[in-house]
Design a protein around this motif. Sequence first.
Motif, PDB file in Angstrom:
ATOM      1  N   LEU B 349     -14.972   7.847   4.521  1.00 44.32           N
ATOM      2  CA  LEU B 349     -14.600   8.814   3.484  1.00 44.32           C
ATOM      3  C   LEU B 349     -13.129   9.214   3.583  1.00 44.32           C
ATOM      4  CD1 LEU B 349     -17.666  11.120   2.854  1.00 44.32           C
ATOM      5  CD2 LEU B 349     -16.818   9.162   1.571  1.00 44.32           C
ATOM      6  N   LYS B 350     -12.356   8.426   4.307  1.00 44.69           N
ATOM      7  CA  LYS B 350     -10.919   8.697   4.351  1.00 44.69           C
ATOM      8  C   LYS B 350     -10.259   8.040   3.130  1.00 44.69           C
ATOM      9  CE  LYS B 350     -10.321   9.470   9.252  1.00 44.69           C
ATOM     10  NZ  LYS B 350     -10.148   8.732  10.528  1.00 44.69           N
ATOM     11  N   SER B 351      -9.220   8.659   2.626  1.00 44.45           N
ATOM     12  CA  SER B 351      -8.547   8.179   1.427  1.00 44.45           C
ATOM     13  C   SER B 351      -7.388   7.258   1.803  1.00 44.45           C
ATOM     14  CB  SER B 351      -8.044   9.398   0.637  1.00 44.45           C
ATOM     15  OG  SER B 351      -7.188   8.986  -0.384  1.00 44.45           O
ATOM     16  N   ASP B 352      -7.708   5.953   1.880  1.00 42.42           N
ATOM     17  CA  ASP B 352      -6.622   5.023   2.222  1.00 42.42           C
ATOM     18  C   ASP B 352      -5.720   4.818   1.009  1.00 42.42           C
ATOM     19  OD1 ASP B 352      -8.288   3.551   0.660  1.00 42.42           O
ATOM     20  OD2 ASP B 352      -8.820   2.076   2.190  1.00 42.42           O
ATOM     21  N   PHE B 353      -4.509   4.386   1.269  1.00 44.56           N
ATOM     22  CA  PHE B 353      -3.492   4.339   0.228  1.00 44.56           C
ATOM     23  C   PHE B 353      -2.622   3.110   0.496  1.00 44.56           C
ATOM     24  CE2 PHE B 353       0.590   6.585  -1.390  1.00 44.56           C
ATOM     25  CZ  PHE B 353       0.405   6.091  -2.673  1.00 44.56           C
ATOM     26  N   TYR B 354      -2.679   2.128  -0.463  1.00 42.72           N
ATOM     27  CA  TYR B 354      -2.013   0.848  -0.228  1.00 42.72           C
ATOM     28  C   TYR B 354      -0.897   0.632  -1.241  1.00 42.72           C
ATOM     29  CZ  TYR B 354      -5.725  -0.782   2.915  1.00 42.72           C
ATOM     30  OH  TYR B 354      -6.599  -0.928   3.950  1.00 42.72           O
ATOM     31  N   MET B 355       0.063  -0.167  -0.805  1.00 45.35           N
ATOM     32  CA  MET B 355       1.106  -0.608  -1.713  1.00 45.35           C
ATOM     33  C   MET B 355       1.151  -2.122  -1.633  1.00 45.35           C
ATOM     34  SD  MET B 355       4.605  -1.604  -1.802  1.00 45.35           S
ATOM     35  CE  MET B 355       5.638  -0.809  -0.573  1.00 45.35           C
ATOM     36  N   TYR B 356       1.246  -2.757  -2.815  1.00 46.86           N
ATOM     37  CA  TYR B 356       1.343  -4.212  -2.837  1.00 46.86           C
ATOM     38  C   TYR B 356       2.742  -4.587  -3.318  1.00 46.86           C
ATOM     39  CZ  TYR B 356       0.592  -9.037  -4.312  1.00 46.86           C
ATOM     40  OH  TYR B 356       0.702 -10.405  -4.478  1.00 46.86           O
ATOM     41  N   ASP B 357       3.401  -5.403  -2.538  1.00 44.70           N
ATOM     42  CA  ASP B 357       4.748  -5.860  -2.882  1.00 44.70           C
ATOM     43  C   ASP B 357       4.587  -7.179  -3.615  1.00 44.70           C
ATOM     44  OD1 ASP B 357       7.186  -7.147  -2.927  1.00 44.70           O
ATOM     45  OD2 ASP B 357       7.804  -6.366  -0.966  1.00 44.70           O
ATOM     46  N   ILE B 358       4.839  -7.146  -4.915  1.00 46.79           N
ATOM     47  CA  ILE B 358       4.562  -8.320  -5.752  1.00 46.79           C
ATOM     48  C   ILE B 358       5.423  -9.514  -5.325  1.00 46.79           C
ATOM     49  CG2 ILE B 358       4.715  -9.258  -8.096  1.00 46.79           C
ATOM     50  CD1 ILE B 358       4.112  -6.396  -9.117  1.00 46.79           C
ATOM     51  N   GLU B 359       6.711  -9.258  -5.199  1.00 48.12           N
ATOM     52  CA  GLU B 359       7.610 -10.379  -4.932  1.00 48.12           C
ATOM     53  C   GLU B 359       7.327 -11.049  -3.596  1.00 48.12           C
ATOM     54  OE1 GLU B 359      11.295  -8.441  -5.752  1.00 48.12           O
ATOM     55  OE2 GLU B 359      11.408  -9.343  -7.752  1.00 48.12           O
ATOM     56  N   ASN B 360       6.913 -10.272  -2.619  1.00 45.54           N
ATOM     57  CA  ASN B 360       6.630 -10.845  -1.297  1.00 45.54           C
ATOM     58  C   ASN B 360       5.148 -11.080  -1.066  1.00 45.54           C
ATOM     59  OD1 ASN B 360       9.414 -10.817  -0.399  1.00 45.54           O
ATOM     60  ND2 ASN B 360       9.189  -8.583  -0.509  1.00 45.54           N
ATOM     61  N   ASN B 361       4.329 -10.759  -2.102  1.00 43.19           N
ATOM     62  CA  ASN B 361       2.883 -10.929  -1.980  1.00 43.19           C
ATOM     63  C   ASN B 361       2.369 -10.325  -0.680  1.00 43.19           C
ATOM     64  OD1 ASN B 361       0.268 -11.747  -2.409  1.00 43.19           O
ATOM     65  ND2 ASN B 361       0.595 -13.839  -1.645  1.00 43.19           N
ATOM     66  N   LYS B 362       2.687  -9.077  -0.478  1.00 45.63           N
ATOM     67  CA  LYS B 362       2.377  -8.456   0.803  1.00 45.63           C
ATOM     68  C   LYS B 362       1.797  -7.056   0.582  1.00 45.63           C
ATOM     69  CE  LYS B 362       4.645  -7.415   5.238  1.00 45.63           C
ATOM     70  NZ  LYS B 362       4.126  -6.056   5.298  1.00 45.63           N
ATOM     71  N   TRP B 363       0.679  -6.773   1.249  1.00 48.75           N
ATOM     72  CA  TRP B 363       0.052  -5.454   1.181  1.00 48.75           C
ATOM     73  C   TRP B 363       0.535  -4.585   2.324  1.00 48.75           C
ATOM     74  CZ3 TRP B 363      -2.846  -3.515  -2.668  1.00 48.75           C
ATOM     75  CH2 TRP B 363      -3.448  -4.423  -3.581  1.00 48.75           C
ATOM     76  N   THR B 364       0.729  -3.308   2.057  1.00 54.15           N
ATOM     77  CA  THR B 364       1.075  -2.350   3.107  1.00 54.15           C
ATOM     78  C   THR B 364       0.100  -1.177   3.036  1.00 54.15           C
ATOM     79  OG1 THR B 364       3.396  -2.890   2.790  1.00 54.15           O
ATOM     80  CG2 THR B 364       2.911  -0.873   4.042  1.00 54.15           C
ATOM     81  N   LEU B 365      -0.467  -0.818   4.147  1.00 56.41           N
ATOM     82  CA  LEU B 365      -1.297   0.384   4.200  1.00 56.41           C
ATOM     83  C   LEU B 365      -0.357   1.557   4.433  1.00 56.41           C
ATOM     84  CD1 LEU B 365      -4.087   1.822   4.347  1.00 56.41           C
ATOM     85  CD2 LEU B 365      -4.070   1.345   6.804  1.00 56.41           C
ATOM     86  N   ILE B 366      -0.123   2.338   3.435  1.00 52.94           N
ATOM     87  CA  ILE B 366       0.830   3.453   3.577  1.00 52.94           C
ATOM     88  C   ILE B 366       0.257   4.508   4.515  1.00 52.94           C
ATOM     89  CG2 ILE B 366       2.137   5.223   2.336  1.00 52.94           C
ATOM     90  CD1 ILE B 366       1.923   3.417  -0.155  1.00 52.94           C
ATOM     91  N   THR B 367      -1.011   4.817   4.264  1.00 51.77           N
ATOM     92  CA  THR B 367      -1.667   5.746   5.195  1.00 51.77           C
ATOM     93  C   THR B 367      -3.158   5.472   5.174  1.00 51.77           C
ATOM     94  OG1 THR B 367      -2.154   8.061   5.710  1.00 51.77           O
ATOM     95  CG2 THR B 367      -1.848   7.543   3.410  1.00 51.77           C
ATOM     96  N   GLU B 368      -3.825   5.804   6.245  1.00 52.53           N
ATOM     97  CA  GLU B 368      -5.277   5.659   6.299  1.00 52.53           C
ATOM     98  C   GLU B 368      -5.967   6.791   5.570  1.00 52.53           C
ATOM     99  OE1 GLU B 368      -6.316   5.395  10.422  1.00 52.53           O
ATOM    100  OE2 GLU B 368      -6.710   3.239  10.157  1.00 52.53           O
ATOM    101  N   ASP B 369      -5.261   7.905   5.463  1.00 51.33           N
ATOM    102  CA  ASP B 369      -5.901   9.067   4.822  1.00 51.33           C
ATOM    103  C   ASP B 369      -4.837   9.976   4.195  1.00 51.33           C
ATOM    104  OD1 ASP B 369      -7.550  11.016   3.922  1.00 51.33           O
ATOM    105  OD2 ASP B 369      -8.159  11.752   5.905  1.00 51.33           O
ATOM    106  N   THR B 370      -4.742   9.915   2.882  1.00 44.34           N
ATOM    107  CA  THR B 370      -3.732  10.746   2.208  1.00 44.34           C
ATOM    108  C   THR B 370      -3.964  12.235   2.455  1.00 44.34           C
ATOM    109  OG1 THR B 370      -5.044  10.652   0.182  1.00 44.34           O
ATOM    110  CG2 THR B 370      -3.224   9.091   0.372  1.00 44.34           C
ATOM    111  N   ALA B 371      -5.228  12.613   2.670  1.00 49.53           N
ATOM    112  CA  ALA B 371      -5.533  14.036   2.890  1.00 49.53           C
ATOM    113  C   ALA B 371      -4.799  14.540   4.132  1.00 49.53           C
ATOM    114  CB  ALA B 371      -7.040  14.247   3.032  1.00 49.53           C
TER     115      ALA B 371
END
Lengths: 754, 754
Positions: B349-371
Motif C-alpha cells: 500500500l505504499k505509493s511508488d512513483f516512477y519516471m520513464y526517460d523516453i530517449e534513454n528507455n530507462k525507468w527510475t523509481l523516484i520514491t517508494e512512497d510519496t506519502a
Amino acid sequence: MAFKIAALNYSIFKCSSYSYNYAPENIHVDKPTDQSSRWSSDSNHPPQFLILKLEQPAIVDSITFGKYEKTHVCNLKKFKVYGGLTDDHMIELLESGLKNDHVPETFPLKNEIDCHHFPCRFIKIVPIQTWGPSFNFSIWHVQLHGVDDSDVVRPCMNWYTNYREKEAIRLCLKHFRQRQYVEAYEALQKKTRVDLEHPILTELHNQLVTQGNYDACENLITRACEEGLFEQYISDQEYKPKWTPIEPVSAGSESFDNRPGMRGGHQMAIDLHTETLYLYGGWDGNQDLADLWSYHSPSKQWTCISRDTAEEGGPCARSCHKMCLDYERKQIFTLGRYLDSSMRTECNLKSDFYMYDIENNKWTLITEDTAAMGGPKLIFDHQVVIDIEQQTLFVFGGRVLACTTEGERNSTPQFSGLFSYHIPTNTWTKLRDDCSELRSRIGHSMLFHPKKRILFIFAGQRSKEYLNDFLMYNVDDGRIEIISDGTKKEMTGSDGRSQGISVGPTAGINTIRHFLKDFSKRSVPSAGFTQRATLDPQTDEIHVLSGLSKDKDKRDNVKNSFWVYDIPKSKWSCIYKNENSGQQYWTKMQHIEPVPRFAHQLVYDHVRKIHYLFGGNPGKESLPKVRLDDFWCLKLCRPSPVNLLRRCKYLLRKYRFQELSEVNPQSAMIYLQKDLAAVIDHNDTRETQEFHLLASTLFRSGIEENDSYDDKNFGTGSRNHYDRRTELFDLLVEFFPENMTQPKGNLVDLIPLC
Amino acid sequence: MAFKIAALNYSIFKCSSYSYNYAPENIHVDKPTDQSSRWSSDSNHPPQFLILKLEQPAIVDSITFGKYEKTHVCNLKKFKVYGGLTDDHMIELLESGLKNDHVPETFPLKNEIDCHHFPCRFIKIVPIQTWGPSFNFSIWHVQLHGVDDSDVVRPCMNWYTNYREKEAIRLCLKHFRQRQYVEAYEALQKKTRVDLEHPILTELHNQLVTQGNYDACENLITRACEEGLFEQYISDQEYKPKWTPIEPVSAGSESFDNRPGMRGGHQMAIDLHTETLYLYGGWDGNQDLADLWSYHSPSKQWTCISRDTAEEGGPCARSCHKMCLDYERKQIFTLGRYLDSSMRTECNLKSDFYMYDIENNKWTLITEDTAAMGGPKLIFDHQVVIDIEQQTLFVFGGRVLACTTEGERNSTPQFSGLFSYHIPTNTWTKLRDDCSELRSRIGHSMLFHPKKRILFIFAGQRSKEYLNDFLMYNVDDGRIEIISDGTKKEMTGSDGRSQGISVGPTAGINTIRHFLKDFSKRSVPSAGFTQRATLDPQTDEIHVLSGLSKDKDKRDNVKNSFWVYDIPKSKWSCIYKNENSGQQYWTKMQHIEPVPRFAHQLVYDHVRKIHYLFGGNPGKESLPKVRLDDFWCLKLCRPSPVNLLRRCKYLLRKYRFQELSEVNPQSAMIYLQKDLAAVIDHNDTRETQEFHLLASTLFRSGIEENDSYDDKNFGTGSRNHYDRRTELFDLLVEFFPENMTQPKGNLVDLIPLC
C-alpha cells in the motif's frame, strides 16, 4: 367582416422538448380515450413551447384544444398563444387557461391590428402552468380555425406589409425631427409620403419647438380642445368616484319625518324625465314597510306619497320585492316579496302584481297571482327590468316561496326561470325554465341595454354556490351568449390585475373579433351576492358596487368596491376599493363615504351620470336590527376638457417661464406671478409645490438645470431649447387621439441589446 | 476595468403583488431568523415581479440574495433579473436559481454590451419557480453591488446613449438602402456620420445590388476570404465530430501482437513534438498489465517498448494509475494504482512513483512512497497534470487505498487532497487537504491551462454523490474560483437547451464580467464519473467525452456525448450525442463510431487538433470480462474558408443565372452547365437538388417566380433585380464579422404591434 371560417392545416415546426412517445405530432389527432395521444414536454421548466406552421398564411380566428376523457394533472391551467409570419417575430394572440375536464375548449385569437386583420404563418403555444403543480405540460389536440383563402389573405398581407412599413417610417420621422436631421426628414417624407402626424400637430410642433411661439401654441391647443380632440384621452382615463352625502332640504320642523327612515330590502326607481326617485317598502329591522316616497333631485326634496300603500289599494308592507319604472308612461311595477317561513300560508303565497300610476297617484292590482297568469310564482331576491320601448318587463331568478308545512323545510329550493310580461296585453310568457344554459339564482344582477336589446346577467347565489358567470340574453331572438362562465380562476392581484380573460360579449361565432389592447388591464369583480349594478346605454358601461357579504363567513372579502365594465372593450376595471373594516374607521368616515352594507339600493340617472344610494344593512353583529337611512350621490369623474386645457396651458407657461428665466429673470418673475399663477390648480398639491419651486429657481446663482442626476439627459449635458421644447411637445401630444399623433415609441428604445 | 464595487442603495419602485405583512420593503433587511422578513407575492401565478429603483444610475455588478435560516418552500428555484434606465425598457441580466438552503448567494449580472459597461437605474426581479410547487414566491433579502460614482457612470452613460443612437441610425440606413430611399440615406449619413458597415461591404453592395457586376463580386469575396474575414463566422459555427477508426500498419505476420490488446483502466499520454502516443498498463479483464507501447501517428505504427516494465526496473503491472508526459524533457511520470481489497498488504500500500526517460528507455523509481515525502498516499482514480514550463506536477483527488483488516471495510473512505510535485528539486507540497472549498473526489477531470496557469476541475464522484461542480484553481496564488457549484438543477432539454447558467471562469471578484450573448445556448454536460476531458490552450476550449456510467443504475443516462466548453465565453455546447444503447445498433456501427464505454483513455494533440481514444470497458453485463482494444481518431470539424468561398460563389452564380434566365435562357443554360456546375458541392444533396431544379426552371413557360405562397414576398408582387440582389447581399454578409456588417435586424421587425 364575415368570412368562411374553416379548419386550418398545420405541421409541427418546432418544439421545446418532448417526453418519449409523447411527440408533438400527436396533437393533430383527437383521441380523448387514448392516454398517450398528446404532446408532453420533458419537464415543467419554462420555457416550453410548440410552434405550429400553417400550410398557408391565414387570418387565424380561433384555437380549439381537445382533451383527455378525464381530468388530467398535465392539462394547461394557463397558457399563451403567439402568432406571426415568421417564427422569430410574433405577437401575443391569447392568454388563457383550460378547465381541467374533458370538454374541448375554443378560444378566439387576436387577429386585428388597428381594425385590420393580419395574417399568421406560425402559431406558438406556450404552456405556463399545469393543473397539477410541477407536472409536465401536455397538449392533447389542437385545431386552428380561420381563413386561408388567398383572396382574403392577400389584401391583409398587403395591408400588414404597408402598415409595418409606414410605422417604421413614422418612427424614423419622429426620431429625425427630434434630432433636427431636417434634410433626412424631408427627403424621407418626400419619398415615402408617410405622414408623421395630423397637420394640426405638425403646426403645433412648428410653433412650439421650432419657433417658440408660445402664444400661438396656446391658441392652437385651445382650438383643439374646443374641437373635442381631447375626448379620446378623457375616455381613456380611469374614473374617480366622488361620493357626496345628500342632505335633504328640511321642510317644516319635524324634518326627520320628512325623509324615509332606516331600512334594508327596499326598492328604488328613477324617473329620468323628472329627475325623481321613488322609494318603496323594505324592512326596518323589526317589520316590513309599506311607505312610498319620492325624492326630487333638483329641489333636494323628499315627499312621502303614502305611509301605507295597502290603505290606498296598493300592496301590503313588504321587502325583498322588485320594482321598475316606465318614465314614458309614468308607471311603477312591483313584484315579489319575502315572507318569513313562519308567516307563510297557502293564501299569502300568491304572487300579487301591482302597478302604480304616478301622475294619478293610483295603485292597480294587476293580478292576485302572476303564477295563475303563466308568470312566476311568489319569489324574492329576483330581478325585474323594463324594456320601455316595447313595454315589456323581464323577470329572472329569485327563489320560489314554499309553504313549509309537513317537515318540508329541507326540501330542494326552487328557483324561478326567465319570464317576460307584455304590459299592453297583460301577457306573461315563460322564456326559460331554470336550466343549465341559464341557471336561475338569487341576489344576482340583471340589466337591460335598450339599444343592444340585451339582458346582461351576472353573479348571484344558488344554494351554497356563489356564481361568477357573466351572460347575455338577446331579448329579440332568445340567444344566450356566455361572456365568461366564471369557472376560470380569475385572480385579482393587489394591483387589481387579473389573470383571467373575458371575451367580448358582442363577439359572434362567425365574425373575427376585436380584442383588448392591453391584456394587463383585465380585471373582474369577485363572485358576489350583494352587488348592485347599473347600466349606462350611452357610454356602454355597466357599473357594479360590491357590498358587504350577507354571508358572515364571507365578510372578510373585499368590502366596498366599484367596478366599471366597458362593454365594447369587454374590460372590467376596478375604480375604487376600500378594504377597511374597522368600526373606528367607518365612524370617522361615515359622512365622507358610505359604510359597507348589503340590502341597499342603488339607482342610476344615466342622463346626468349620477348614482343614488339609499340605506341597507350594515351587518353589525352586535346590533342586528340596525338599518341605515343614509342617502348618497355618486359621480364618476374624469378630467374635463377645461381641466385638460388648463393643464396644457400650465405646461406651456412653465416651459416658457423656464426659457424666460434664463435670459431675463426680471420679466420671468413677472410672468410667473401673473401668467403662470393664473393657470395653477391650487387644489393640486403637486402643481402648487412645483409652482413654488419654480419661483425659487430664479434666486439661485445661475441656472442649474440638471443639477440632480437626471436619467433622461444624463450625459448629454445641458439641453438646448429645441430639446426642452421637444420634451414639452411630447407631453402635449399625449392628450391627442393616438391616430393623430407621432408614434408613442422611440426608435432608440427598440434597438435590441444583448 | 477594476472599479471600487460597493453596495448600491435602492428603493422599491413597483411590485406585482404582495401578501399581507410581506411587503416588498422587507427585502431591504437581512434577518435570516425572522419568518416574516420577506416579500411574498400573493399567488404563484406568473407574472410576478419586483422593480427596484437605484438611487443613482449605476454599473450593476452583482446581486446577492439573503435567505431564511432554514430551507423554505417559497424560495426561488428559478428567477430572472432584468435591468434598464427606465422601467419599461429593460434587458435580461441574469437567469438563475437559488439553492434551497440558508446560505446567501451572489450572482454576477450582465453589465456589458459590445465590451462596454452600461448603466441601469431599474432592476427587475422576476420569480419563475418556487422550490415547493405552487407556493407563493418569497424574496428575503436583496443587495445590489456595483459602481454609482458619477465619474465612472457618466462616460458609460454617454457611450450607451451614443451606442443606441448609432444602432438606431444604422437600422435606418439599412432600411433606406433596401428601399432605395437614396436621398434620405445620403442626407442621414451625411448628417450623422454613422457608417452602416465596413467600406468593403459598401463596395460589395454597390457592385452587387446597384451594378449587378457579379464578376467584381466574386473577386471581392475571394479577397475577403483570403484576408481571413470569414474566420469569425467559422469560429461561431458548431463543431462537427468526425470519428475515424485507426487501422495500424501491420508489421510482420503476427499483426495482432504488434498492437496493444484489450484493456481498461490504462493510461495514455502524447508527445506533441514527435506525435507519439504512449500507452501503459491497465486491466485486461483478468489481470493488471505492465506493458508499455508507443504509437507513432505519422507512420501509424505501434511499437511495444516493453512487455513487462517491472522486469526493466519500472513499475509492476497496474491499472487505475495516472500518467503524464513532459515533451520538452521526454519524461513520463506515473503515480497511483488500484489494488483489490483482498490483495492489499501493509507493504504494497505504499505509493511508488516512477519516471520513464523516453530517449534513454530507462525507468527510475523516484520514491517508494510519496506519502513519506510529503506527497499523497497510495491512491487510484485521481488526476495528475503537468506544468511543463515550471516542471511541476499537480495531483488531485483519488481515493486512498486502505488495508481492510479488522472489519474496517465500512470505514469512511478517505479522499486525497491537492498536491504539487516540483520535479527539479524532487519536492512534494500539499496545497489543500480534502476540504469544503475544494472537495476531493474520484473519477473527476482536471486540466491544466499553461497560459492562464489555471487548473480546471470538474465532475467526479464522492461516495454515493455525483459531483457536478466546475472549479478553477490558480496555481500561482492558490485562489479557487467557482464557475458553477453544480447544485443548481441544470436541466438539459431534448434540444440540448439548458436552464442552467455558467458564469465566466475568468470573472474576478472585482472585475465586471463578460457575459454570454445568447443565453439560450447554455448547456452543461450532466454530472459524470467516467467522462474524459482535454484542453486546448490555443482555442481556449475544454472538450469532454461523456461515456457510459460505471454505475449500472445510471446506465440509462446519456450514452456517448461530446461537449465543448468555450472558456472566454463560459459556454458549454454539446456537439455530438448518441443515445443509442441497442446491441444491434452498436454491432452495426462499431467501425463507424466508438461504442459507449468507460475506463477508456482519451488524449489530445492540440497542435494538430486530433483526439485519440483507446480501449475501455463496454460494460456488457453478459460478458463482464470483455475489454476493448479499438483505437480511434476524432477531429472536430468546422467549415473551411475554401468551403465558404465556394458557397459564396455558388450563391452569386445562382442569382446571376436567375437574372440571366429571364433575359436570355440560351446563355443562361450555358452558364448553368459551365460556371454554376463548377461550384456545386456534389456531396451536398440540398445543393445538388437545387441545381437540378434550377435547370428545370428554364423549360417552364415563362418565369414563374413566386408561384408558391412565398411568405416574404407575398403581396408585393414579382420582385425586381434590386430586391433579389438585396436578398443575396444579406445572405453574403452573414459570413462577415458582425462588427463589419449592417445590423442583423430589420427596422420593420422592431415595430411594436398590438
